[in-house]
Design a protein around this motif. Sequence first.
Motif, PDB file in Angstrom:
ATOM      1  N   GLY A 153       0.851  -1.183   0.000  1.00 15.73           N
ATOM      2  CA  GLY A 153       0.000   0.000   0.000  1.00 15.73           C
ATOM      3  C   GLY A 153       0.887   1.233   0.000  1.00 15.73           C
ATOM      4  N   HIS A 154       0.272   2.393   0.031  1.00 16.66           N
ATOM      5  CA  HIS A 154       1.074   3.624   0.015  1.00 16.66           C
ATOM      6  C   HIS A 154       0.269   4.782   0.600  1.00 16.66           C
ATOM      7  N   GLY A 155       0.977   5.627   1.336  1.00 20.12           N
ATOM      8  CA  GLY A 155       0.370   6.867   1.815  1.00 20.12           C
ATOM      9  C   GLY A 155      -0.424   6.751   3.088  1.00 20.12           C
ATOM     10  N   GLY A 156      -0.496   5.555   3.675  1.00 20.37           N
ATOM     11  CA  GLY A 156      -1.287   5.392   4.891  1.00 20.37           C
ATOM     12  C   GLY A 156      -0.773   6.229   6.048  1.00 20.37           C
ATOM     13  N   ALA A 157       0.552   6.272   6.229  1.00 21.35           N
ATOM     14  CA  ALA A 157       1.120   7.041   7.338  1.00 21.35           C
ATOM     15  C   ALA A 157       0.922   8.538   7.128  1.00 21.35           C
ATOM     16  N   GLU A 176      -2.608   9.292   8.006  1.00 19.63           N
ATOM     17  CA  GLU A 176      -2.784   9.216   9.461  1.00 19.63           C
ATOM     18  C   GLU A 176      -2.209  10.442  10.148  1.00 19.63           C
ATOM     19  N   ALA A 177      -1.060  10.904   9.680  1.00 17.80           N
ATOM     20  CA  ALA A 177      -0.465  12.111  10.256  1.00 17.80           C
ATOM     21  C   ALA A 177      -1.382  13.315  10.060  1.00 17.80           C
ATOM     22  N   GLU A 178      -1.957  13.439   8.864  1.00 14.73           N
ATOM     23  CA  GLU A 178      -2.878  14.543   8.601  1.00 14.73           C
ATOM     24  C   GLU A 178      -4.117  14.439   9.484  1.00 14.73           C
ATOM     25  N   PHE A 183       4.171  14.862   9.166  1.00 18.70           N
ATOM     26  CA  PHE A 183       4.629  13.708   8.381  1.00 18.70           C
ATOM     27  C   PHE A 183       6.084  13.956   8.012  1.00 18.70           C
ATOM     28  N   LEU A 184       6.977  13.087   8.471  1.00 17.81           N
ATOM     29  CA  LEU A 184       8.409  13.334   8.349  1.00 17.81           C
ATOM     30  C   LEU A 184       9.005  12.842   7.035  1.00 17.81           C
ATOM     31  N   GLY A 185       8.372  11.860   6.384  1.00 18.47           N
ATOM     32  CA  GLY A 185       8.909  11.419   5.109  1.00 18.47           C
ATOM     33  C   GLY A 185       8.651   9.952   4.833  1.00 18.47           C
ATOM     34  N   GLU A 186       8.934   9.548   3.595  1.00 21.96           N
ATOM     35  CA  GLU A 186       8.757   8.183   3.119  1.00 21.96           C
ATOM     36  C   GLU A 186      10.123   7.554   2.870  1.00 21.96           C
TER      37      GLU A 186
END
Length: 396
Positions: A320-324, A327-329, A335-338
């Motif tokens: 998956g992608h973008g879940g963190a 969640e941060a938003e 959000f610190l980075g990928e």
Amino acid sequence: MSVTKEAVIERLRTVNGPDFTGNIVELGLVSDIFIADSKVFFSITVPAERAREMEPLRAAAERVVKAMPGVVGAMVALTAEKKGGGMEAPVPPRRDAPRPAAPAPRHSAAAAPRPAPHAPPSHGTGKRGVPGIAAIIAVASGKGGVGKSTTAVNIALGLLANGLKVGVLDADIYGPSMPRLLDIHGRPQTVDGKVLKPMEKYGLRVMSMGFLVDEETPMIWRGPMVMSALTQMLREVEWGELDVLVVDMPPGTGDAQLTMAQQVPLAGAVIVSTPQDLALIDARKGLNMFKKVDVPLLGIVENMSYFIAPDTGKRYDIFGHGGARKEAERLGVTFLGEVPLQMEIRETSDSGSPVVVSNPQGPEAKIYRDIASKVWERVTEERAAAQASVPSIVFE
């Protein structure tokens, strides 16, 4: 013997779906499959509320793939990511699981000035700081297996590369990782027989239970012993002058986390998660724990965020992608980075030469340095906000 996607799919047809309804391929639960160096990567989509009971299904899929001729390894994850159109996996849930309430959004102090590197830790909470250490940062995760220790050591090296004096405390008593990640061997020396000197590598000062016991010795300790060992490794070590001490916390929300949160003035906590909804469910527990003990949340890192095939350059969102980020938003957290799922990160970590020092000009090292910069910016913002909230006493 080369391994093909088609062969993997055929083998996965032998794995029964939840409640023995068909198989996981026919039910459409298997993600796109990626194969690199005879290692197979994919995820299985299941309803979030049934995640715990689906672990045997994940293990069965991993087991049958690993048994295939030519396969040297497999990484299989459960994900509850919704598919296109907003529909979850076509498996009927048995019960509804309560979701934790979202904490109130944090107000950022983005315009806060940068404090001096050796500003003393705040004692407004009554917690006793560690002499010589200006800031203590906890790197935590709600569950194991998300790459927290690898992230912690590369953030520490990123802070060092950005010009700070950095130490690392491996607070995972039961499963210390720093001796392997930094390829440090031997025992620490003592100063006057009273305090320990930290081990050093790549400019980092490091302390870990792994330096004090053999690698294969199991640590069968209860809570009070863990708390005592952590306190000694934190306060009975000659750390010297440090801008920041990065603490690699054990996974979960147990005695070690509470000991650190309650006994020292943590400058903040970084939460590491993978993109999966299931990992984020556990990450929320860590976020809420630090919030309850008044530790600032510095942000969330999404690890294993995506994979770039080295031969084609094609991007795969295996877990998956973008879940963190979402969640941060949702929580009002930075959000610190990928961080991508890359062989080089794993290989350099296993060899004791993390990517920030082994390939400092590479794209992965830049990602970690950027995350480290954001972490330090958040630390300075929280310091400024804390100082601004303290009332001034004026004598006339």
